[in-house]
Structures are given as C-alpha cells and as structure tokens.
Motif scaffolding. Structure first.
Motif, short mmCIF file in Angstrom:
data_model
loop_
_atom_site.label_atom_id
_atom_site.label_comp_id
_atom_site.label_asym_id
_atom_site.label_seq_id
_atom_site.Cartn_x
_atom_site.Cartn_y
_atom_site.Cartn_z
N ALA A 1 46.71 33.10 36.41
CA ALA A 1 47.39 31.97 35.77
C ALA A 1 48.01 31.02 36.80
O ALA A 1 47.92 29.79 36.67
CB ALA A 1 48.46 32.48 34.81
N THR A 2 48.64 31.57 37.84
CA THR A 2 49.30 30.72 38.83
C THR A 2 48.28 30.00 39.72
O THR A 2 48.46 28.81 40.03
CB THR A 2 50.25 31.56 39.70
N SER B 1 54.37 31.56 44.03
CA SER B 1 53.37 32.36 43.30
C SER B 1 53.07 33.66 44.04
O SER B 1 53.04 34.74 43.43
CB SER B 1 52.09 31.56 43.12
N ALA C 1 55.94 36.05 43.68
CA ALA C 1 56.02 36.62 42.34
C ALA C 1 54.93 37.67 42.12
O ALA C 1 55.19 38.76 41.58
CB ALA C 1 55.88 35.51 41.30
N VAL C 2 53.71 37.37 42.57
CA VAL C 2 52.60 38.31 42.42
C VAL C 2 52.86 39.58 43.24
O VAL C 2 52.61 40.72 42.76
CB VAL C 2 51.27 37.65 42.85
N MET D 1 55.60 41.65 41.53
CA MET D 1 55.05 42.30 40.32
C MET D 1 54.18 43.51 40.69
O MET D 1 54.24 44.55 40.04
CB MET D 1 54.23 41.31 39.50
N TYR E 1 44.98 36.43 43.98
CA TYR E 1 45.42 35.03 43.94
C TYR E 1 44.53 34.17 44.84
O TYR E 1 44.07 33.10 44.44
CB TYR E 1 46.88 34.93 44.38
N GLY F 1 47.43 41.97 44.41
CA GLY F 1 47.74 40.76 43.66
C GLY F 1 47.58 39.51 44.51
O GLY F 1 47.05 38.50 44.04
N ILE G 1 46.70 39.03 35.86
CA ILE G 1 46.80 37.88 34.95
C ILE G 1 47.73 36.82 35.53
O ILE G 1 47.45 35.62 35.46
CB ILE G 1 47.30 38.34 33.56
N VAL G 2 48.84 37.27 36.14
CA VAL G 2 49.77 36.32 36.77
C VAL G 2 49.09 35.64 37.95
O VAL G 2 49.25 34.43 38.16
CB VAL G 2 51.06 37.05 37.22
N GLU H 1 48.58 43.12 34.31
CA GLU H 1 49.53 42.01 34.21
C GLU H 1 49.63 41.25 35.53
O GLU H 1 49.75 40.02 35.56
CB GLU H 1 50.92 42.53 33.81
N THR H 2 49.61 42.00 36.66
CA THR H 2 49.66 41.36 37.98
C THR H 2 48.47 40.46 38.19
O THR H 2 48.58 39.34 38.70
CB THR H 2 49.71 42.43 39.09
#
Length: 290
Positions: free
Chosen positions: A235-236, A280, A283-284, A287, A192, A188, A231-232, A228-229
């Motif tokens: 998005a971030t 971010s 959080a990633v 997750m 990012y 993740g 996507i986060v 989902e990871t």
C-alpha cells in the motif's frame, strides 16, 4: 505522512506568497472560478436523483457487510421468505441472487445498472432538451472503467499462467531460500523495494494486487513474516508511485489542469517523497519486527 505533507505544503505556500517559484506554472491554469449564478437550480427532480444515487451506495455498503458473522440473520430470513413467494420470486429473480451481506460483482453490477436506468428515466426530458443521448452518456462513463478492467484481467491471466506453469512455486522457493534467514522487518523492506518498480509497470493498484499477492503472501508465511506487513509494504509503495509516476492518469490530468509541468512537479515534491519513503520503511520494519 499527513502531518509531514501539511507542513511541507504550508512551507511551500509561504514561499509562493513571498514571491518565489513564479515559474512553476508554465501555462495558465484551466481551473475557473465557479459562477454561482450559473449553478443549475436544485429542483425536486435533481434531489430525487441524488437520493437514488445515495440510496444505491447505501445498499452496496449493506450488501458487502457479512452480517452472518455478527449473528444477524435479518437479510437471509427476508431472502428466504421472498424466495418462497411463487410468482414474485420468479419476477424478481430471487433464485439467481443471494441475500444482502453475500453480494459480489454480479449483484453489485446489476444494482448500479438498475440505478442508472431509473435515473435516466427520471431525467429523460433533461437529456432530450440538451440533445444528449442517454446511451452515449452511459458508454462514455463506462469507457473510464475499461482500462482498469483490462489491467485486472491481464494481471489475473498472468497469475493463472504463473500458477499453471509452476513459475509461481519457483519464485516462492527462491523467495524462501533468499529470505529465510531474514527477520520480518527486513522481509517487509525488501517487499517495499520490490513493489516500487512493479507499481510503475502496473499502475492499477487492484491489478498489481491481483498479480503479486498470490506470490508475496506465501513468501511471508514461509519466512515467518505477517501478511499484514506485506500489505502495508504494498500500500505504501503503490501509494508513493501513484503520486509521482507518469503512468498515473489522474496525476497527469491534475497537472494538466493546474498548468504545471511534470518535471516541475517532480522537482518540488521530491523532498517530501523521500521523507515518505523513510517513514514507510520505518513503519514496515517495525511491523515486521513486532
């Protein structure tokens, strides 16, 4: 992030109130106080137009909800009943569309076009009094969407070329080889970092998703991470660049309206942006681990 942004903004405002940062605004702001006496009268015609505008969005929302998943067949039954009426169904073109809950771009485009035509007809005298062309007004509004549409089309074309040429499979293989020994949290974080420069190159979030998700999603499956990871992470990272990249039209327009130079903006928001990156990444990573 919201709490951090509020605290940071209030801290900055306190310093401005104390007389600091006087040179932040190089030119006078183009914002002007609203003259309440010059506000157009909220007539019945304007109320009707706003009602049609709101009703259009209500129909759009209803049309995008998959009602069949909730075992609600009201709209499908109505569509079937309407299709059974010989003349009316042909006039309304029922055979060329689908029931509410299954709409997509074609149906929604037709919805907004019809809504625009109705509003233009109701307000035709207002356009005539101001000597404004309805067609030119519609075209001016459409121009603001063309850049996004072109970016999405180009991004989709890149994805098709990569898929047809086997490039996508090669990248996925490299991703699997490079990330298969990493846990979900590390994957993740790498995603990012990958999205930061990519968001600068492709400022449109929808265009970036169309170009990258066909590659990133399979990599997530191959290394045991979750979509989902990814996507986060997308998005971030994209959200961060939207607040600082000079390729973002809304950001540059806002700075122009406020009379603030881009250099000053970056200088003042850099600390909170670094904090956003830390939040971010945390959080990633969490997750990906859980």
């Amino acid at each position: 992030m919201l709490i951090a942004a509020i605290i940071y903004t209030m801290h900055y405002a306190k310093k401005v109130k104390a007389g600091k940062y006087k040179d932040d605004s190089a030119v006078a702001s183009t914002f002007k106080a609203i003259d309440l006496k010059a506000v157009p009268e909220y007539t019945g015609k304007r109320k009707l137009i706003m009602g049609i505008f709101a009703f259009t969005f209500l129909i759009m929302i209803i049309s995008l909800i998959p009602w069949s998943n909730f075992r609600i067949t009201l709209f499908e039954d109505f569509h079937t009943w309407l299709a059974g009426i010989p003349v009316l169904s042909n006039i309304l073109g029922v055979g060329h569309n689908v029931a509410l809950g299954s709409w997509y771009f074609n149906e929604i485009s037709a919805l907004f076009l019809i809504s625009a035509l109705i509003i233009a007809f109701i307000y035709r005298k207002g356009f005539h009094e101001k000597e404004v062309s309805i067609t030119d007004t519609f075209i001016d509004g459409s121009e603001q969407l063309l850049s996004v549409a072109v970016i999405i089309a180009v991004a989709a074309a890149v994805s098709i070329v990569m898929r047809s040429g086997g490039i996508e499979d090669t990248i996925i293989h490299w991703g699997e080889t490079g990330l298969k020994n990493s846990n979900g949290g590390i994957v993740g974080i790498l995603a990012y970092i990958f999205y930061l420069p990519l968001s600068f190159i492709i400022p449109s979030s929808s265009g970036l998703a169309a170009a990258s998700m066909p590659i990133i999603a399979p990599v997530a499956d191959l290394v045991g991470s979750t979509k989902e990871t990814m996507i986060v992470a997308f998005a971030t990272a994209n959200g961060l660049l939207n607040m600082i990249a000079p390729t973002i039209a809304s950001l540059m327009a806002g700075l122009t309206l406020a009379g603030v130079s881009y250099k000053t903006w970056v200088k003042r928001v850099l600390p909170i942006m670094i904090l956003f990156v830390i939040i971010s990444l945390a959080a990633v990573f969490i997750m990906g681990v859980i």
